[in-house]
Design a protein around this motif. Structure first.
Motif, PDB file in Angstrom:
ATOM      1  N   PRO A 121       0.832  -1.205   0.000  1.00 53.48           N
ATOM      2  CA  PRO A 121       0.000   0.000   0.000  1.00 53.48           C
ATOM      3  C   PRO A 121       0.862   1.249   0.000  1.00 53.48           C
ATOM      4  CG  PRO A 121       0.101  -0.918   2.199  1.00 53.48           C
ATOM      5  CD  PRO A 121       0.831  -1.882   1.290  1.00 53.48           C
ATOM      6  N   GLY A 122       0.262   2.340  -0.359  1.00 51.89           N
ATOM      7  CA  GLY A 122       0.984   3.605  -0.373  1.00 51.89           C
ATOM      8  C   GLY A 122       0.576   4.500   0.776  1.00 51.89           C
ATOM      9  N   SER A 123       1.354   5.507   0.967  1.00 53.81           N
ATOM     10  CA  SER A 123       1.069   6.518   1.974  1.00 53.81           C
ATOM     11  C   SER A 123       0.153   7.571   1.372  1.00 53.81           C
ATOM     12  CB  SER A 123       2.383   7.172   2.421  1.00 53.81           C
ATOM     13  OG  SER A 123       2.106   8.338   3.164  1.00 53.81           O
ATOM     14  N   SER A 124      -0.620   8.214   2.220  1.00 52.39           N
ATOM     15  CA  SER A 124      -1.445   9.325   1.766  1.00 52.39           C
ATOM     16  C   SER A 124      -0.673  10.642   1.759  1.00 52.39           C
ATOM     17  CB  SER A 124      -2.671   9.474   2.673  1.00 52.39           C
ATOM     18  OG  SER A 124      -3.470   8.330   2.578  1.00 52.39           O
ATOM     19  N   PHE A 125       0.476  10.673   2.426  1.00 57.43           N
ATOM     20  CA  PHE A 125       1.304  11.878   2.526  1.00 57.43           C
ATOM     21  C   PHE A 125       0.497  13.066   3.069  1.00 57.43           C
ATOM     22  CE2 PHE A 125       3.442   9.244  -0.609  1.00 57.43           C
ATOM     23  CZ  PHE A 125       4.747   9.293  -0.170  1.00 57.43           C
ATOM     24  N   ALA A 126      -0.427  12.778   3.964  1.00 57.25           N
ATOM     25  CA  ALA A 126      -1.324  13.817   4.475  1.00 57.25           C
ATOM     26  C   ALA A 126      -0.564  14.927   5.197  1.00 57.25           C
ATOM     27  CB  ALA A 126      -2.358  13.192   5.414  1.00 57.25           C
ATOM     28  N   PHE A 127       0.360  14.559   6.077  1.00 54.90           N
ATOM     29  CA  PHE A 127       1.074  15.578   6.844  1.00 54.90           C
ATOM     30  C   PHE A 127       2.042  16.361   5.967  1.00 54.90           C
ATOM     31  CE2 PHE A 127      -0.247  12.698  10.291  1.00 54.90           C
ATOM     32  CZ  PHE A 127      -0.942  13.608  11.057  1.00 54.90           C
ATOM     33  N   GLU A 128       2.684  15.668   5.040  1.00 51.06           N
ATOM     34  CA  GLU A 128       3.628  16.357   4.149  1.00 51.06           C
ATOM     35  C   GLU A 128       2.902  17.350   3.247  1.00 51.06           C
ATOM     36  OE1 GLU A 128       5.358  12.615   5.526  1.00 51.06           O
ATOM     37  OE2 GLU A 128       3.432  13.146   4.649  1.00 51.06           O
ATOM     38  N   ILE A 129       1.754  16.944   2.732  1.00 56.18           N
ATOM     39  CA  ILE A 129       0.982  17.846   1.876  1.00 56.18           C
ATOM     40  C   ILE A 129       0.462  19.025   2.687  1.00 56.18           C
ATOM     41  CG2 ILE A 129      -1.120  18.028   0.467  1.00 56.18           C
ATOM     42  CD1 ILE A 129      -0.542  15.086  -0.416  1.00 56.18           C
ATOM     43  N   ALA A 130      -0.022  18.753   3.900  1.00 63.46           N
ATOM     44  CA  ALA A 130      -0.504  19.841   4.764  1.00 63.46           C
ATOM     45  C   ALA A 130       0.616  20.830   5.054  1.00 63.46           C
ATOM     46  CB  ALA A 130      -1.061  19.265   6.068  1.00 63.46           C
ATOM     47  N   ARG A 131       1.794  20.305   5.341  1.00 68.32           N
ATOM     48  CA  ARG A 131       2.964  21.161   5.617  1.00 68.32           C
ATOM     49  C   ARG A 131       3.347  21.950   4.366  1.00 68.32           C
ATOM     50  NH1 ARG A 131       5.660  17.464   8.152  1.00 68.32           N
ATOM     51  NH2 ARG A 131       5.109  18.181  10.217  1.00 68.32           N
ATOM     52  N   ASN A 132       3.314  21.298   3.217  1.00 67.54           N
ATOM     53  CA  ASN A 132       3.709  21.927   1.954  1.00 67.54           C
ATOM     54  C   ASN A 132       2.766  23.071   1.560  1.00 67.54           C
ATOM     55  OD1 ASN A 132       5.481  21.971  -0.402  1.00 67.54           O
ATOM     56  ND2 ASN A 132       3.685  21.270  -1.528  1.00 67.54           N
ATOM     57  N   ILE A 133       1.486  22.936   1.847  1.00 63.86           N
ATOM     58  CA  ILE A 133       0.562  24.011   1.485  1.00 63.86           C
ATOM     59  C   ILE A 133       0.540  25.128   2.518  1.00 63.86           C
ATOM     60  CG2 ILE A 133      -0.912  22.499   0.112  1.00 63.86           C
ATOM     61  CD1 ILE A 133      -3.000  22.878   2.424  1.00 63.86           C
ATOM     62  N   GLY A 134       1.311  24.944   3.604  1.00 65.04           N
ATOM     63  CA  GLY A 134       1.474  26.020   4.563  1.00 65.04           C
ATOM     64  C   GLY A 134       0.563  25.971   5.770  1.00 65.04           C
ATOM     65  N   LEU A 135      -0.033  24.824   6.055  1.00 63.68           N
ATOM     66  CA  LEU A 135      -0.821  24.701   7.279  1.00 63.68           C
ATOM     67  C   LEU A 135       0.121  24.924   8.455  1.00 63.68           C
ATOM     68  CD1 LEU A 135      -3.833  24.050   7.727  1.00 63.68           C
ATOM     69  CD2 LEU A 135      -3.168  21.702   8.157  1.00 63.68           C
ATOM     70  N   PRO A 136      -0.269  25.718   9.443  1.00 63.97           N
ATOM     71  CA  PRO A 136       0.637  26.021  10.551  1.00 63.97           C
ATOM     72  C   PRO A 136       1.169  24.761  11.246  1.00 63.97           C
ATOM     73  CG  PRO A 136      -1.297  27.428  10.654  1.00 63.97           C
ATOM     74  CD  PRO A 136      -1.557  26.405   9.575  1.00 63.97           C
ATOM     75  N   GLU A 137       2.433  24.807  11.631  1.00 63.17           N
ATOM     76  CA  GLU A 137       3.104  23.648  12.237  1.00 63.17           C
ATOM     77  C   GLU A 137       2.419  23.222  13.533  1.00 63.17           C
ATOM     78  OE1 GLU A 137       5.386  20.523  11.867  1.00 63.17           O
ATOM     79  OE2 GLU A 137       5.443  22.121  10.379  1.00 63.17           O
ATOM     80  N   ASP A 138       1.877  24.169  14.310  1.00 64.34           N
ATOM     81  CA  ASP A 138       1.197  23.778  15.547  1.00 64.34           C
ATOM     82  C   ASP A 138      -0.079  22.979  15.255  1.00 64.34           C
ATOM     83  OD1 ASP A 138       0.083  26.265  14.579  1.00 64.34           O
ATOM     84  OD2 ASP A 138      -0.879  26.556  16.539  1.00 64.34           O
ATOM     85  N   VAL A 139      -0.728  23.261  14.139  1.00 69.29           N
ATOM     86  CA  VAL A 139      -1.921  22.503  13.752  1.00 69.29           C
ATOM     87  C   VAL A 139      -1.507  21.081  13.341  1.00 69.29           C
ATOM     88  CG1 VAL A 139      -3.805  22.341  12.065  1.00 69.29           C
ATOM     89  CG2 VAL A 139      -3.214  24.560  13.082  1.00 69.29           C
ATOM     90  N   ILE A 140      -0.417  20.974  12.584  1.00 70.59           N
ATOM     91  CA  ILE A 140       0.078  19.661  12.164  1.00 70.59           C
ATOM     92  C   ILE A 140       0.510  18.850  13.377  1.00 70.59           C
ATOM     93  CG2 ILE A 140       1.888  18.465  10.857  1.00 70.59           C
ATOM     94  CD1 ILE A 140       1.710  20.858   8.853  1.00 70.59           C
ATOM     95  N   LYS A 141       1.178  19.483  14.327  1.00 75.99           N
ATOM     96  CA  LYS A 141       1.602  18.808  15.560  1.00 75.99           C
ATOM     97  C   LYS A 141       0.377  18.325  16.346  1.00 75.99           C
ATOM     98  CE  LYS A 141       4.294  17.949  19.255  1.00 75.99           C
ATOM     99  NZ  LYS A 141       3.633  16.823  19.873  1.00 75.99           N
ATOM    100  N   ASN A 142      -0.627  19.171  16.434  1.00 76.40           N
ATOM    101  CA  ASN A 142      -1.869  18.813  17.118  1.00 76.40           C
ATOM    102  C   ASN A 142      -2.517  17.606  16.437  1.00 76.40           C
ATOM    103  OD1 ASN A 142      -4.526  18.688  18.140  1.00 76.40           O
ATOM    104  ND2 ASN A 142      -4.594  20.886  18.472  1.00 76.40           N
ATOM    105  N   ALA A 143      -2.551  17.604  15.111  1.00 74.37           N
ATOM    106  CA  ALA A 143      -3.132  16.488  14.366  1.00 74.37           C
ATOM    107  C   ALA A 143      -2.336  15.200  14.605  1.00 74.37           C
ATOM    108  CB  ALA A 143      -3.174  16.821  12.880  1.00 74.37           C
ATOM    109  N   THR A 144      -1.011  15.318  14.627  1.00 72.94           N
ATOM    110  CA  THR A 144      -0.147  14.160  14.887  1.00 72.94           C
ATOM    111  C   THR A 144      -0.456  13.580  16.260  1.00 72.94           C
ATOM    112  OG1 THR A 144       1.597  15.112  13.519  1.00 72.94           O
ATOM    113  CG2 THR A 144       2.255  13.396  15.052  1.00 72.94           C
ATOM    114  N   ASP A 145      -0.603  14.442  17.258  1.00 71.01           N
ATOM    115  CA  ASP A 145      -0.924  13.982  18.609  1.00 71.01           C
ATOM    116  C   ASP A 145      -2.292  13.306  18.648  1.00 71.01           C
ATOM    117  OD1 ASP A 145       1.477  15.071  19.398  1.00 71.01           O
ATOM    118  OD2 ASP A 145       0.587  16.888  20.282  1.00 71.01           O
ATOM    119  N   ARG A 146      -3.237  13.832  17.891  1.00 70.23           N
ATOM    120  CA  ARG A 146      -4.593  13.288  17.901  1.00 70.23           C
ATOM    121  C   ARG A 146      -4.673  11.903  17.244  1.00 70.23           C
ATOM    122  NH1 ARG A 146      -8.812  16.991  18.834  1.00 70.23           N
ATOM    123  NH2 ARG A 146      -8.023  19.066  19.277  1.00 70.23           N
TER     124      ARG A 146
END
Length: 183
Positions: A121-146
């Motif tokens: 299977p492949g990865s969705s690259f969700a966090f990398e894409i979110a980071r690449n489009i400029g979603l704030p790092e604290d939001v990405i960190k929060n999502a990772t924790d969740r």
């Protein structure tokens, strides 16, 4: 080197066929298609399903999609099915008659490679894409924790496997070319 059979029927579930007029949500529309597929597909049918299981709560939709996939697989129905649901990727990996695949993605340049790689299977690259489009790092960190580290690690391992496989394929191709030159 691709080969395919000749199919008498092709069933397709792509896009959103919700209908206010017929009181159909996106998910109801998908379920009606799945009901039709389960009842009418046979070994002469080709299924094309995009984003299998979506349109409702992911865990419940994923479970229903897995049960439908199991029934279709037991009927030896041919198909190409796309999904981002991990449970379906795990199910495919552990079920005879189903092959995982992934559309390759260059995570360095953040762009698709438009190449299908079968076997895992492949990865969705969700966090990398979110980071690449400029979603704030604290939001990405929060999502990772969740989502939890186990899920993040699973996705990270998939990316590592894909990267390593590409590296070794390139090495193997280079060695083959060198061997040809030597011969």
């Amino acid at each position: 080197s691709s080969r395919t059979g000749i199919f008498e029927k092709i069933f397709i579930d792509i896009g959103d066929e919700q209908s206010i007029e017929n009181d159909l949500s996106t998910y109801s529309s998908h379920l009606l298609n799945m009901k039709y597929f389960v009842r009418n597909a046979d070994q002469t049918t080709l299924l094309l399903i995009d984003e299998f299981g979506t349109g409702t709560e992911p865990i419940l939709g994923g479970a229903i999609a897995e049960a439908v996939l199991d029934k279709l697989n037991k009927g030896k129905i041919f198909g190409v099915i796309t999904t981002h649901y991990s449970n379906l990727k795990h199910f495919a990996a552990s079920s005879e008659g189903i092959e995982n695949g992934a559309m390759l993605f260059d995570s360095q340049r953040m762009q698709p490679l438009f190449r299908l790689e079968t076997g895992q299977p492949g990865s969705s690259f969700a966090f990398e894409i979110a980071r690449n489009i400029g979603l704030p790092e604290d939001v990405i960190k929060n999502a990772t924790d969740r989502v939890g580290q186990d899920h993040v690690q699973f996705d990270r391992h998939l990316k590592d496997i894909i990267r390593d496989k590409r590296y070794w394929q390139e090495k193997r191709d280079h060695i083959r070319k060198a061997e040809k030159k030597l011969q």
